[in-house]
Structure formats: C-alpha cells, structure tokens
Design a protein around this motif. Structure first.
Motif, PDB file in Angstrom:
ATOM      1  N   LEU A 179      17.650   3.156 130.618  1.00 32.25           N
ATOM      2  CA  LEU A 179      16.437   3.454 131.384  1.00 32.25           C
ATOM      3  C   LEU A 179      16.739   3.553 132.872  1.00 32.25           C
ATOM      4  N   SER A 180      17.575   2.667 133.369  1.00 29.24           N
ATOM      5  CA  SER A 180      17.919   2.682 134.794  1.00 29.24           C
ATOM      6  C   SER A 180      18.632   3.973 135.170  1.00 29.24           C
ATOM      7  N   GLY A 181      19.512   4.442 134.301  1.00 28.25           N
ATOM      8  CA  GLY A 181      20.186   5.704 134.559  1.00 28.25           C
ATOM      9  C   GLY A 181      19.224   6.866 134.593  1.00 28.25           C
ATOM     10  N   GLU A 182      18.247   6.861 133.696  1.00 27.50           N
ATOM     11  CA  GLU A 182      17.259   7.933 133.641  1.00 27.50           C
ATOM     12  C   GLU A 182      16.403   7.981 134.904  1.00 27.50           C
ATOM     13  N   ARG A 183      16.197   6.829 135.527  1.00 29.28           N
ATOM     14  CA  ARG A 183      15.359   6.753 136.726  1.00 29.28           C
ATOM     15  C   ARG A 183      16.163   6.619 138.013  1.00 29.28           C
ATOM     16  N   GLY A 184      17.476   6.645 137.912  1.00 31.59           N
ATOM     17  CA  GLY A 184      18.320   6.294 139.036  1.00 31.59           C
ATOM     18  C   GLY A 184      18.304   7.277 140.196  1.00 31.59           C
ATOM     19  N   LEU A 185      18.581   6.731 141.371  1.00 27.14           N
ATOM     20  CA  LEU A 185      18.723   7.511 142.592  1.00 27.14           C
ATOM     21  C   LEU A 185      20.195   7.640 142.955  1.00 27.14           C
ATOM     22  N   LEU A 186      20.575   8.840 143.376  1.00 31.45           N
ATOM     23  CA  LEU A 186      21.960   9.117 143.723  1.00 31.45           C
ATOM     24  C   LEU A 186      22.312   8.561 145.094  1.00 31.45           C
ATOM     25  N   ASP A 187      23.540   8.138 145.248  1.00 34.04           N
ATOM     26  CA  ASP A 187      24.036   7.816 146.588  1.00 34.04           C
ATOM     27  C   ASP A 187      23.995   9.077 147.452  1.00 34.04           C
ATOM     28  N   LEU A 188      23.701   8.893 148.731  1.00 35.86           N
ATOM     29  CA  LEU A 188      23.780  10.003 149.673  1.00 35.86           C
ATOM     30  C   LEU A 188      25.180  10.616 149.594  1.00 35.86           C
ATOM     31  N   SER A 189      25.270  11.949 149.587  1.00 33.83           N
ATOM     32  CA  SER A 189      26.560  12.621 149.417  1.00 33.83           C
ATOM     33  C   SER A 189      26.655  13.814 150.356  1.00 33.83           C
ATOM     34  N   LEU A 190      27.364  13.630 151.461  1.00 34.76           N
ATOM     35  CA  LEU A 190      27.528  14.655 152.485  1.00 34.76           C
ATOM     36  C   LEU A 190      28.999  14.777 152.858  1.00 34.76           C
ATOM     37  N   LEU A 191      29.320  15.727 153.717  1.00 30.60           N
ATOM     38  CA  LEU A 191      30.665  15.795 154.273  1.00 30.60           C
ATOM     39  C   LEU A 191      30.904  14.554 155.125  1.00 30.60           C
ATOM     40  N   GLN A 192      32.083  13.981 154.976  1.00 23.42           N
ATOM     41  CA  GLN A 192      32.430  12.715 155.634  1.00 23.42           C
ATOM     42  C   GLN A 192      31.424  11.615 155.299  1.00 23.42           C
ATOM     43  N   GLN A 193      31.047  11.551 154.022  1.00 18.45           N
ATOM     44  CA  GLN A 193      30.092  10.540 153.584  1.00 18.45           C
ATOM     45  C   GLN A 193      30.588   9.128 153.853  1.00 18.45           C
ATOM     46  N   ASP A 194      31.888   8.934 153.797  1.00 16.86           N
ATOM     47  CA  ASP A 194      32.412   7.591 154.052  1.00 16.86           C
ATOM     48  C   ASP A 194      32.031   7.083 155.437  1.00 16.86           C
ATOM     49  N   LYS A 195      31.881   8.001 156.401  1.00 19.51           N
ATOM     50  CA  LYS A 195      31.496   7.583 157.753  1.00 19.51           C
ATOM     51  C   LYS A 195      30.035   7.117 157.796  1.00 19.51           C
ATOM     52  N   TYR A 196      29.162   7.818 157.078  1.00 21.46           N
ATOM     53  CA  TYR A 196      27.752   7.397 157.008  1.00 21.46           C
ATOM     54  C   TYR A 196      27.633   6.050 156.295  1.00 21.46           C
ATOM     55  N   ASP A 197      28.419   5.889 155.230  1.00 17.26           N
ATOM     56  CA  ASP A 197      28.393   4.616 154.508  1.00 17.26           C
ATOM     57  C   ASP A 197      28.831   3.462 155.412  1.00 17.26           C
ATOM     58  N   GLU A 198      29.889   3.709 156.153  1.00 22.11           N
ATOM     59  CA  GLU A 198      30.397   2.674 157.053  1.00 22.11           C
ATOM     60  C   GLU A 198      29.353   2.319 158.112  1.00 22.11           C
ATOM     61  N   ALA A 199      28.629   3.331 158.611  1.00 21.11           N
ATOM     62  CA  ALA A 199      27.602   3.081 159.619  1.00 21.11           C
ATOM     63  C   ALA A 199      26.498   2.196 159.060  1.00 21.11           C
ATOM     64  N   MET A 200      26.080   2.453 157.816  1.00 20.00           N
ATOM     65  CA  MET A 200      25.036   1.617 157.207  1.00 20.00           C
ATOM     66  C   MET A 200      25.528   0.189 157.008  1.00 20.00           C
ATOM     67  N   SER A 201      26.777   0.042 156.577  1.00 20.02           N
ATOM     68  CA  SER A 201      27.322  -1.297 156.375  1.00 20.02           C
ATOM     69  C   SER A 201      27.366  -2.079 157.680  1.00 20.02           C
ATOM     70  N   LYS A 202      27.826  -1.425 158.748  1.00 23.96           N
ATOM     71  CA  LYS A 202      27.887  -2.101 160.044  1.00 23.96           C
ATOM     72  C   LYS A 202      26.493  -2.429 160.567  1.00 23.96           C
ATOM     73  N   GLY A 203      25.546  -1.538 160.343  1.00 26.45           N
ATOM     74  CA  GLY A 203      24.183  -1.792 160.789  1.00 26.45           C
ATOM     75  C   GLY A 203      23.581  -3.009 160.117  1.00 26.45           C
ATOM     76  N   LEU A 204      23.781  -3.139 158.811  1.00 29.51           N
ATOM     77  CA  LEU A 204      23.225  -4.288 158.096  1.00 29.51           C
ATOM     78  C   LEU A 204      23.934  -5.577 158.482  1.00 29.51           C
TER      79      LEU A 204
END
Length: 480
Positions: free
Chosen positions: A406-431
């Motif tokens: 059920l969770s897979g059927e309703r799941g939300l995808l991770d944000l996926s862009l060029l240089q996504q690792d940089k956006y991920d790192e920014a969110m981690s540092k912000g939190l």
C-alpha cells in the motif's frame, strides 16, 4: 539506503539465441545462467553500498552466481554518499573499473545525461526479460527504471517510509479511554501530523521516561527524506515551475520546520543526534511508542533473522508481537532512496554484467534475496507481496507486506534533478542547523537561497526541463 553507512563497522565480517526460445521454456533466472556460462572463468565487478547491504553479493548472490556460471563477482564497497562521485569519476576517466552498478534512482537522470549508464533495452529483449519486469511494483517500475523511455536500471529495493507503533499501548483499554476523554477521538495510528503531535505528547505525559511518545532519526542525512515527504503532503512545492526559483521558504516550508522542531520536545532527550541505529535501538527496547523508518525495522522488531552472526549489532527486540504497521500521517510516504541495478557504459564486459543483473533481479532470485535478514533489500515485486513463503516468516509478516504494498502504491518520489546530490546535501545541512538552534524561517530562507544557487550553476533552462519531466510523474506531488 544512506542509512547503511551508519552500520559499516558492525558488519565488517565476514550474440545469443533468439529471445523466443528462452521465453518458451525457462524463466529469466535460468535464461541468464545458461547464457552466462560462456563467460565462465572471467570476473565482473559491481559497485555496492558498503555495510550490511554488501553482504548480499559477498556472502550469498556472488558466490551462488560463481557456482552456477563460473563467473567471479568482485564487490566494490563504497559508502553511499560517495557512490555517485565514484561512478562519475570512473566514467570520466574511461577507466572501466566497474561493470555493474547500484544506482540511487534519483541520480539516474544525471548519470544518463552524462552518458555513464548503458541502455538495457536490447539486452532485455535479447534475453527475454521484458515480461518479468511487469512483476516489479508500478511505483518502482514506472518511476525508477527509465529515462526518456529507455531502460537504464532495474528497480531492486522497495524502499519506503513506514509508521511503526506499539499496538500494546495503542490498544490498552485504560490509555484508550483516557485519550478519548481528553482529545475527543480514538487512540489510533495518526492520520495527520496534528494527531501525531497530540498522541505523542499524551503518551510521553503518561509513560515517560520509560516510554516516550515517539522517536525519529535526526542526524544527517536521514531527516531530509522526511522533510521532502512532509513538505509536499502539507501542500508545498520545491520550485516555481515558471521561474525555477525555490519555494521551500513558503509559509508551508516554514510551518513544517516549526512542527518538526516542536516534536522533539516529546521525544527522548538527545534525539537531535540520533542516527539510524540509535532510533532503531530505542524502538526495539521499548523507549519509543512510534517511529518512522524503512522496512527493515519491521522485520527486526519481530526478531526475524536477528540471531544471524551478521546481525549481532541489532539490539535484542523487547517488542516482538507488539508492533503495528501503518502509513505515515497524511498517507503519502516517501519512497526514500532505493536502488536500481545498472550497467556501466565504460564496462568491457557489458553482457556478462547484464546477465548477472537479470539473474539478481529476477522473480526467483530476488525473492530469496529480500528474505535475507542481513542485506536490507526490501520487497519490491508484486510477487514478493503475495509470497506465501514470506508471509510465514513471522506472525505479522502478512500485515507487514500489505502495508509495504500500500505504501508503494501511495508513495512519493524523491526529488530528482541534475546534481540532485547537491540539493540533498543542502536539505541535510538545513535540518542540522534547525536542530542546532537556527530559527525555522532563517533555515527555510537559507535553504531556498542554496537551492537557487545550485539551479543557477546547473543552468535554469536545463533544470527547468528536468523539473518539468519530474513533476509529470504520478509520485512527484500528491494529486489535488
């Protein structure tokens, strides 16, 4: 999953026949084995996440493949936060050090645009695998397999965030009556974040310090996946689609950060520093009544496989038979991280590498692998969810598989862009700065500014195209 890098130290142990001829008589695993035997005596390398996850090819699938085909598998263990960089370095150097790859799906567009991944459609058709791919659950098959309508990876890990809660507390008659009298609704797994907070506070008031209302991993990089989910389920958008200016500092973004910070007050002291193992240990020992994490928590809480040598680092569960499984509040869980199996474009042994991946990912072999207690591969095929064998592994295994499905059927995808690792790192540092005392509004503004700087560096037009393609996927934002 990025979670595995926290447990590395604890686990340092130990041109073919036409397609139609395969499909008529043999399954995909058997086809791969038979076709691979002509490469007997050779070696292929595969990049794998360091830690528990690597025990799959090191202790199980690698040795089994060598026995079946004569092909040796060299496992290159790389910490998750270095995998993208290592893959790109090998590609740019044209070194050909890697034949097969584990790729986090949100990286796949970036790697494909660079040319680092080999398209797999010709192999899929040559070796009769296309039909069996339909058994992969749609959430993963439709979102984590293709870029520009070409197959570049086989989804191989059903990562999704689940809510775990203590049934014995939630179903205790006294607790239920007192909660209903105080709050005016039934004590049950929370459907909203407001309910989550109210239930968490109530349990903490009644049971702390023995048991607190909830606990979460708060150490980087884990919370950013929870932020991605929650920001969207509460109505947020990462960017203005027209200008590509970040909107994470909207009123929604600030409110979500405020709420996440406030929830720490009814969690155990020091929760701001908890990593994957800290959170797991506290839940298994009964210190917290609710938590959100990936599927392995459910297996280990039941005690499944924890007597294995490789699992000695897992605290002995005190809550076996007492844990319920549910969707997180607002019911759209994050399909956090996950893995897909790909072939490196610079490999000199592409067909041999592909055949190993087809065998690994097949219905037959993957069912064996997702039942290994020590490898952290989670169910990802519809046949996994329905497996009578898996459903017998512990008393509540059927309910566990049902909620994963059920969770897979309703799941939300991770944000996926060029240089996504940089956006991920920014969110981690912000939190991390949020837990460290920075005001939520300032955290949101700093995060938006960082997002904008990354977008400018990548190129607004290029990133706008990537974002538009991502938002067209059904799991990007909740439907209105």
């Amino acid at each position: 999953m990025i979670r595995r890098r926290q447990i590395i130290s604890a686990t340092s142990l130990a041109i073919a026949a036409p397609t139609f001829s395969f499909a008529q008589s043999k399954n995909a695993a058997e086809v791969a084995v038979d076709a691979a035997k002509k490469y007997s005596g050779t070696e292929i390398s595969i990049v794998w996440e360091a830690g528990l996850q690597s025990l799959d090819p090191l202790m199980y699938s690698g040795p089994k493949w060598e026995k079946l085909t004569g092909i040796k598998v060299k496992v290159v263990e790389v910490p998750t936060d270095q995998m993208f960089t290592k893959i790109m370095q090998d590609f740019r150097a044209k070194a050909g050090a890697y034949d097969a790859l584990n790729v986090i799906p949100s990286w796949m567009p970036d790697l494909v645009k660079a040319g680092a991944l080999e398209p797999l459609d010709s192999f899929v058709d040559k070796f009769g695998y296309r039909d069996e791919l339909q058994d992969i659950a749609p959430a993963y098959r439709d979102n984590q397999m293709k870029v520009d309508d070409k197959i570049y990876g086989f989804p191989d890990d059903g990562d999704v965030m689940l809510l775990y809660y203590r049934k014995d507390i939630f179903e205790d008659p006294k607790m239920m009556a007192e909660f209903k009298a105080k709050m005016g609704y039934e004590l049950a797994p929370p459907k909203t974040w407001k309910q989550f907070s109210e239930i968490g506070k109530f349990i903490t008031e009644k049971m702390a310090p023995k048991t607190y209302g909830a606990g979460f991993f708060r150490a980087a990089p884990y919370p950013q996946y929870m932020f991605q989910e929650r920001f969207r389920t509460e109505g947020g958008k990462f960017f203005d689609a027209g200008t590509m200016k970040s909107t994470v500092n909207s009123d929604v973004g600030v409110r979500v950060l405020q709420e996440m910070l406030a929830e720490n007050t009814f969690m155990p002291p020091g929760v701001e520093q908890w990593n994957f193992v800290d959170n797991l240990a506290n839940f298994l020992q009964g210190t917290t009544a609710m938590t959100i994490s990936w599927p392995p928590y459910g297996r280990w809480a039941a005690g499944y496989g924890t007597n294995e040598e490789a699992m000695k680092w897992v605290p002995k569960t005190q809550v076996a038979g007492k844990v319920g499984y549910a969707l997180p509040p607002l019911g759209r869980p994050e399909l956090g991280v996950g893995f897909a199996l790909s072939v490196a474009s610079t490999s000199k042994k592409k067909e041999a590498a592909y055949l190993f991946l087809q065998w690994l990912n097949s219905k037959q072999t993957s069912l064996e692998r997702v039942q290994l207690p020590y490898t952290l591969r989670d169910p990802f095929r519809t046949s996994h969810y329905a497996s009578a064998e898996y459903r017998k592994l512990w008393p509540d295994a059927g309910a566990y598989l049902d909620i994963i499905k059920l969770s897979g059927e309703r799941g939300l995808l991770d944000l996926s862009l060029l240089q996504q690792d940089k956006y991920d790192e920014a969110m981690s540092k912000g939190l991390s700065s949020l837990w460290g005392g920075t005001e939520p509004k300032a955290v949101a503004n700093n995060l938006a500014a960082t997002f904008d700087a990354i977008t400018e560096k990548v190129g607004v037009v290029r990133q706008k195209e990537m974002y538009a393609a991502w938002t067209k996927k059904p799991g990007s934002y909740p439907a209105k």
